[in-house]
Write a protein that holds these residues in place. Sequence first.
Motif, PDB file in Angstrom:
ATOM      1  N   LEU A   8       0.825  -1.197   0.000  1.00 36.81           N
ATOM      2  CA  LEU A   8       0.000   0.000   0.000  1.00 36.81           C
ATOM      3  C   LEU A   8       0.867   1.258   0.000  1.00 36.81           C
ATOM      4  CD1 LEU A   8      -2.775   1.379   0.259  1.00 36.81           C
ATOM      5  CD2 LEU A   8      -2.598   1.095   2.733  1.00 36.81           C
ATOM      6  N   GLN A   9       1.898   1.243   0.810  1.00 35.34           N
ATOM      7  CA  GLN A   9       2.798   2.382   0.881  1.00 35.34           C
ATOM      8  C   GLN A   9       3.530   2.607  -0.449  1.00 35.34           C
ATOM      9  OE1 GLN A   9       5.249   1.393   4.243  1.00 35.34           O
ATOM     10  NE2 GLN A   9       3.689   2.031   5.756  1.00 35.34           N
ATOM     11  N   GLU A  10       3.951   1.506  -1.080  1.00 33.28           N
ATOM     12  CA  GLU A  10       4.626   1.628  -2.376  1.00 33.28           C
ATOM     13  C   GLU A  10       3.679   2.218  -3.420  1.00 33.28           C
ATOM     14  OE1 GLU A  10       6.014  -2.240  -3.305  1.00 33.28           O
ATOM     15  OE2 GLU A  10       7.691  -2.199  -1.870  1.00 33.28           O
ATOM     16  N   PHE A  11       2.436   1.774  -3.413  1.00 35.69           N
ATOM     17  CA  PHE A  11       1.452   2.276  -4.368  1.00 35.69           C
ATOM     18  C   PHE A  11       1.172   3.771  -4.117  1.00 35.69           C
ATOM     19  CE2 PHE A  11      -3.105   2.732  -5.712  1.00 35.69           C
ATOM     20  CZ  PHE A  11      -2.855   2.676  -7.074  1.00 35.69           C
ATOM     21  N   GLN A  12       1.111   4.131  -2.826  1.00 36.77           N
ATOM     22  CA  GLN A  12       0.898   5.537  -2.490  1.00 36.77           C
ATOM     23  C   GLN A  12       2.028   6.405  -3.037  1.00 36.77           C
ATOM     24  OE1 GLN A  12       0.393   5.079   1.808  1.00 36.77           O
ATOM     25  NE2 GLN A  12      -1.707   5.877   1.632  1.00 36.77           N
ATOM     26  N   ARG A  13       3.243   5.906  -2.961  1.00 34.25           N
ATOM     27  CA  ARG A  13       4.384   6.671  -3.494  1.00 34.25           C
ATOM     28  C   ARG A  13       4.259   6.846  -4.999  1.00 34.25           C
ATOM     29  NH1 ARG A  13       7.474   3.891   0.539  1.00 34.25           N
ATOM     30  NH2 ARG A  13       7.963   2.209  -0.923  1.00 34.25           N
ATOM     31  N   GLU A  14       3.730   5.852  -5.695  1.00 38.58           N
ATOM     32  CA  GLU A  14       3.600   5.917  -7.145  1.00 38.58           C
ATOM     33  C   GLU A  14       2.608   6.995  -7.582  1.00 38.58           C
ATOM     34  OE1 GLU A  14       5.244   4.361  -9.523  1.00 38.58           O
ATOM     35  OE2 GLU A  14       6.523   3.350  -8.051  1.00 38.58           O
ATOM     36  N   ILE A  15       1.576   7.206  -6.760  1.00 41.62           N
ATOM     37  CA  ILE A  15       0.562   8.188  -7.145  1.00 41.62           C
ATOM     38  C   ILE A  15       0.683   9.470  -6.302  1.00 41.62           C
ATOM     39  CG2 ILE A  15      -1.081   6.464  -7.993  1.00 41.62           C
ATOM     40  CD1 ILE A  15      -2.555   6.672  -5.338  1.00 41.62           C
ATOM     41  N   SER A  16       1.865   9.690  -5.746  1.00 41.99           N
ATOM     42  CA  SER A  16       2.126  10.882  -4.945  1.00 41.99           C
ATOM     43  C   SER A  16       3.143  11.777  -5.648  1.00 41.99           C
ATOM     44  CB  SER A  16       2.641  10.522  -3.544  1.00 41.99           C
ATOM     45  OG  SER A  16       1.667   9.794  -2.837  1.00 41.99           O
ATOM     46  N   CYS A  17       3.060  13.070  -5.402  1.00 40.46           N
ATOM     47  CA  CYS A  17       3.994  14.062  -5.966  1.00 40.46           C
ATOM     48  C   CYS A  17       5.224  14.150  -5.072  1.00 40.46           C
ATOM     49  CB  CYS A  17       3.301  15.434  -6.054  1.00 40.46           C
ATOM     50  SG  CYS A  17       4.395  16.789  -6.562  1.00 40.46           S
ATOM     51  N   SER A  18       6.410  14.069  -5.678  1.00 39.78           N
ATOM     52  CA  SER A  18       7.648  14.102  -4.891  1.00 39.78           C
ATOM     53  C   SER A  18       7.988  15.509  -4.397  1.00 39.78           C
ATOM     54  CB  SER A  18       8.812  13.573  -5.728  1.00 39.78           C
ATOM     55  OG  SER A  18       8.998  14.373  -6.893  1.00 39.78           O
ATOM     56  N   ILE A  19       7.224  16.508  -4.843  1.00 37.54           N
ATOM     57  CA  ILE A  19       7.472  17.884  -4.394  1.00 37.54           C
ATOM     58  C   ILE A  19       6.659  18.190  -3.150  1.00 37.54           C
ATOM     59  CG2 ILE A  19       7.291  20.331  -4.992  1.00 37.54           C
ATOM     60  CD1 ILE A  19       7.789  19.597  -7.886  1.00 37.54           C
ATOM     61  N   CYS A  20       5.322  17.964  -3.218  1.00 39.22           N
ATOM     62  CA  CYS A  20       4.468  18.293  -2.069  1.00 39.22           C
ATOM     63  C   CYS A  20       4.197  17.086  -1.176  1.00 39.22           C
ATOM     64  CB  CYS A  20       3.148  18.886  -2.537  1.00 39.22           C
ATOM     65  SG  CYS A  20       2.113  17.726  -3.474  1.00 39.22           S
ATOM     66  N   ARG A  21       4.598  15.886  -1.618  1.00 40.40           N
ATOM     67  CA  ARG A  21       4.426  14.644  -0.850  1.00 40.40           C
ATOM     68  C   ARG A  21       2.959  14.281  -0.640  1.00 40.40           C
ATOM     69  NH1 ARG A  21       9.383  12.569  -1.579  1.00 40.40           N
ATOM     70  NH2 ARG A  21      11.001  14.070  -0.977  1.00 40.40           N
ATOM     71  N   SER A  22       2.073  14.813  -1.458  1.00 42.60           N
ATOM     72  CA  SER A  22       0.645  14.476  -1.377  1.00 42.60           C
ATOM     73  C   SER A  22       0.218  13.754  -2.659  1.00 42.60           C
ATOM     74  CB  SER A  22      -0.184  15.752  -1.189  1.00 42.60           C
ATOM     75  OG  SER A  22       0.173  16.419  -0.003  1.00 42.60           O
ATOM     76  N   TYR A  23      -1.040  13.267  -2.663  1.00 45.20           N
ATOM     77  CA  TYR A  23      -1.547  12.620  -3.860  1.00 45.20           C
ATOM     78  C   TYR A  23      -1.487  13.603  -5.036  1.00 45.20           C
ATOM     79  CZ  TYR A  23      -3.333   8.684  -1.110  1.00 45.20           C
ATOM     80  OH  TYR A  23      -3.440   7.593  -0.300  1.00 45.20           O
ATOM     81  N   LEU A  24      -1.225  13.074  -6.220  1.00 44.42           N
ATOM     82  CA  LEU A  24      -1.122  13.905  -7.413  1.00 44.42           C
ATOM     83  C   LEU A  24      -2.428  14.639  -7.680  1.00 44.42           C
ATOM     84  CD1 LEU A  24       0.792  11.396  -9.735  1.00 44.42           C
ATOM     85  CD2 LEU A  24       1.695  13.568  -8.876  1.00 44.42           C
ATOM     86  N   SER A  25      -2.309  15.959  -7.939  1.00 41.41           N
ATOM     87  CA  SER A  25      -3.469  16.777  -8.284  1.00 41.41           C
ATOM     88  C   SER A  25      -3.224  17.363  -9.662  1.00 41.41           C
ATOM     89  CB  SER A  25      -3.644  17.903  -7.246  1.00 41.41           C
ATOM     90  OG  SER A  25      -4.679  18.775  -7.636  1.00 41.41           O
ATOM     91  N   GLU A  26      -4.140  17.063 -10.606  1.00 37.63           N
ATOM     92  CA  GLU A  26      -3.948  17.434 -12.007  1.00 37.63           C
ATOM     93  C   GLU A  26      -2.543  17.018 -12.454  1.00 37.63           C
ATOM     94  OE1 GLU A  26      -5.075  21.726 -11.444  1.00 37.63           O
ATOM     95  OE2 GLU A  26      -6.319  21.273 -13.202  1.00 37.63           O
ATOM     96  N   PRO A  27      -2.264  15.708 -12.428  1.00 39.78           N
ATOM     97  CA  PRO A  27      -0.895  15.245 -12.680  1.00 39.78           C
ATOM     98  C   PRO A  27      -0.411  15.555 -14.103  1.00 39.78           C
ATOM     99  CG  PRO A  27      -2.430  13.411 -12.709  1.00 39.78           C
ATOM    100  CD  PRO A  27      -3.206  14.602 -12.222  1.00 39.78           C
ATOM    101  N   VAL A  28       0.869  15.958 -14.180  1.00 42.50           N
ATOM    102  CA  VAL A  28       1.541  16.175 -15.457  1.00 42.50           C
ATOM    103  C   VAL A  28       2.812  15.333 -15.451  1.00 42.50           C
ATOM    104  CG1 VAL A  28       0.635  18.486 -15.900  1.00 42.50           C
ATOM    105  CG2 VAL A  28       2.686  18.236 -14.516  1.00 42.50           C
ATOM    106  N   THR A  29       3.184  14.840 -16.609  1.00 38.31           N
ATOM    107  CA  THR A  29       4.354  13.967 -16.735  1.00 38.31           C
ATOM    108  C   THR A  29       5.389  14.658 -17.619  1.00 38.31           C
ATOM    109  OG1 THR A  29       2.927  12.025 -16.533  1.00 38.31           O
ATOM    110  CG2 THR A  29       5.156  11.677 -17.391  1.00 38.31           C
ATOM    111  N   THR A  30       6.603  14.755 -17.101  1.00 40.39           N
ATOM    112  CA  THR A  30       7.677  15.405 -17.856  1.00 40.39           C
ATOM    113  C   THR A  30       8.197  14.458 -18.932  1.00 40.39           C
ATOM    114  OG1 THR A  30       9.360  14.643 -16.281  1.00 40.39           O
ATOM    115  CG2 THR A  30       8.338  16.792 -15.856  1.00 40.39           C
ATOM    116  N   TRP A  31       9.050  14.993 -19.813  1.00 38.40           N
ATOM    117  CA  TRP A  31       9.571  14.195 -20.940  1.00 38.40           C
ATOM    118  C   TRP A  31      10.419  13.019 -20.471  1.00 38.40           C
ATOM    119  CZ3 TRP A  31      14.821  13.596 -22.119  1.00 38.40           C
ATOM    120  CH2 TRP A  31      15.697  14.305 -21.294  1.00 38.40           C
ATOM    121  N   CYS A  32      10.969  13.133 -19.213  1.00 42.17           N
ATOM    122  CA  CYS A  32      11.812  12.048 -18.703  1.00 42.17           C
ATOM    123  C   CYS A  32      11.012  10.990 -17.967  1.00 42.17           C
ATOM    124  CB  CYS A  32      12.899  12.617 -17.785  1.00 42.17           C
ATOM    125  SG  CYS A  32      12.265  13.639 -16.436  1.00 42.17           S
ATOM    126  N   GLY A  33       9.676  11.156 -17.846  1.00 38.25           N
ATOM    127  CA  GLY A  33       8.829  10.108 -17.284  1.00 38.25           C
ATOM    128  C   GLY A  33       8.407  10.324 -15.856  1.00 38.25           C
TER     129      GLY A  33
END
Length: 461
Positions: A8-33
């Motif tokens: 569960l924790q691993e999955f949460q990290r996958e759908i979380s933003c590494s900047i704000c540490r919260s769930y992705l809101s209006e997620p955008v993906t950079t060219w590097c993935g």
Amino acid sequence: MDATLKKLQEFQREISCSICRSYLSEPVTTWCGHSFCRACLFQSWTLGTAAFSCPECRQVSPVKKFPGVNGDLAQLTDMGKKLCSLLLQSTEGQSQCAKHQKVFKLFCEDDQTPLCVRCSQCPEHRAHKLSPVGEAAHNFRKKLQLLQSQLRKHFEEAEELLDQEERPAVDWHWMIAGEYNKLHHFLMEEESRCLGRIKEEERASQDRLSQHRQALQDLMLVLQDAGHQPNLDLLHEAKQLLGRSESVLSQRAKTVSPELREYPIPGMIEMLRRFRVDITMHPATSNPFMTVSEDLKSVKAGEGWQVQTKLPDNSDIHAVLAEQAFSSGRQYWEVDVTQLPQWILGIYTPYVRRKRKRNVNSRGSVFLLSCVKDEEDYYLKAFPGSLNHRVRCPVPRVGVYLEYSSGTLAFYNVLQSSLIYEFHSIAFTEPITPFFSPGPPLPGTKAGPMTLCPGDSHLPA
């Protein structure tokens, strides 16, 4: 159950933003993935450097286009949030206090930590505000929603401001460029008027010299003819001939000795003051004929200084040097000489590279401007140089401008904002030191000090 929580924790990290540490809101993906909240990435790129780099791996994006919202990842994040909530609810009862092996039922508002009942009875928590876990979680979710609303509002405001910056209502670039063009036009008009005035005054000076020469020639012919007259005839005209001769000869000083004209250059002194430097006089370079003040900002001539009215050789000049020396850049300083009838200012350099150009004199290691009083007239002289001109009245303050790279040394009448004299194309190779000489003094007078002007001082208009 531990394995489930780990996944569960691993999955949460996958759908979380590494900047704000919260769930992705209006997620955008950079060219590097890597994926981030749209607002977080926008703020990172807006506040960062010109290069758009990934906040996760720091790789620089080959394009500066902001990525669009990743719809698939947004749906996955919503589903993941719901799944994580269900899993947490199913495992919530299994979460226990490691110390007392009791289920977490309370939440400490002061320490922001979950507690079991026995933990809440400990001395360190007795005075703290405690809430049931369900109530605390509900209140915190409300706070999160409020924060998200505020962030969304600020994000929209930032987008609007950025759009305004990209399409400004006022074209300041065009307006300021127009002001500089206007200033250039004014200066060109002023330059044209000044150069026209110089030509007119040069023609007037030539006319005066021609008239003076003609008057001398006519007088010589008259005197020559008078010499051949009989004695009585000559004596009858003697008074008239002597008066005419005195009148013609009296015009010589005004006609032959050039007068230093003033051509004010608007804004020049203000521009030069951008390069103003704070310099002091070096007391060790003085001698018994001079006294340097305690603040090292002025120097006075002593009583033992012998009177001289001509510019002496380098070895005979009594002067002090500045404590500072310059070997690059642009420098400007001003000197108050109001209380001095005679003075010398300039620079000293140990060595000047010799050139064959006639306008560059490398005989000495000093380049000077001096003021000399002769009877009732004042003369400004350059050494080395051709300046030897009368001035209508003494110059109260002299500005000195030095530009090392171009070999320029210029002197200005600060009050009139006019150029006095300029040395140019001097081949400097060594550090340059400002030079000050408060004399030579005049007999029977008590000269005042030569003073370095502070940076914020101004002469009255």
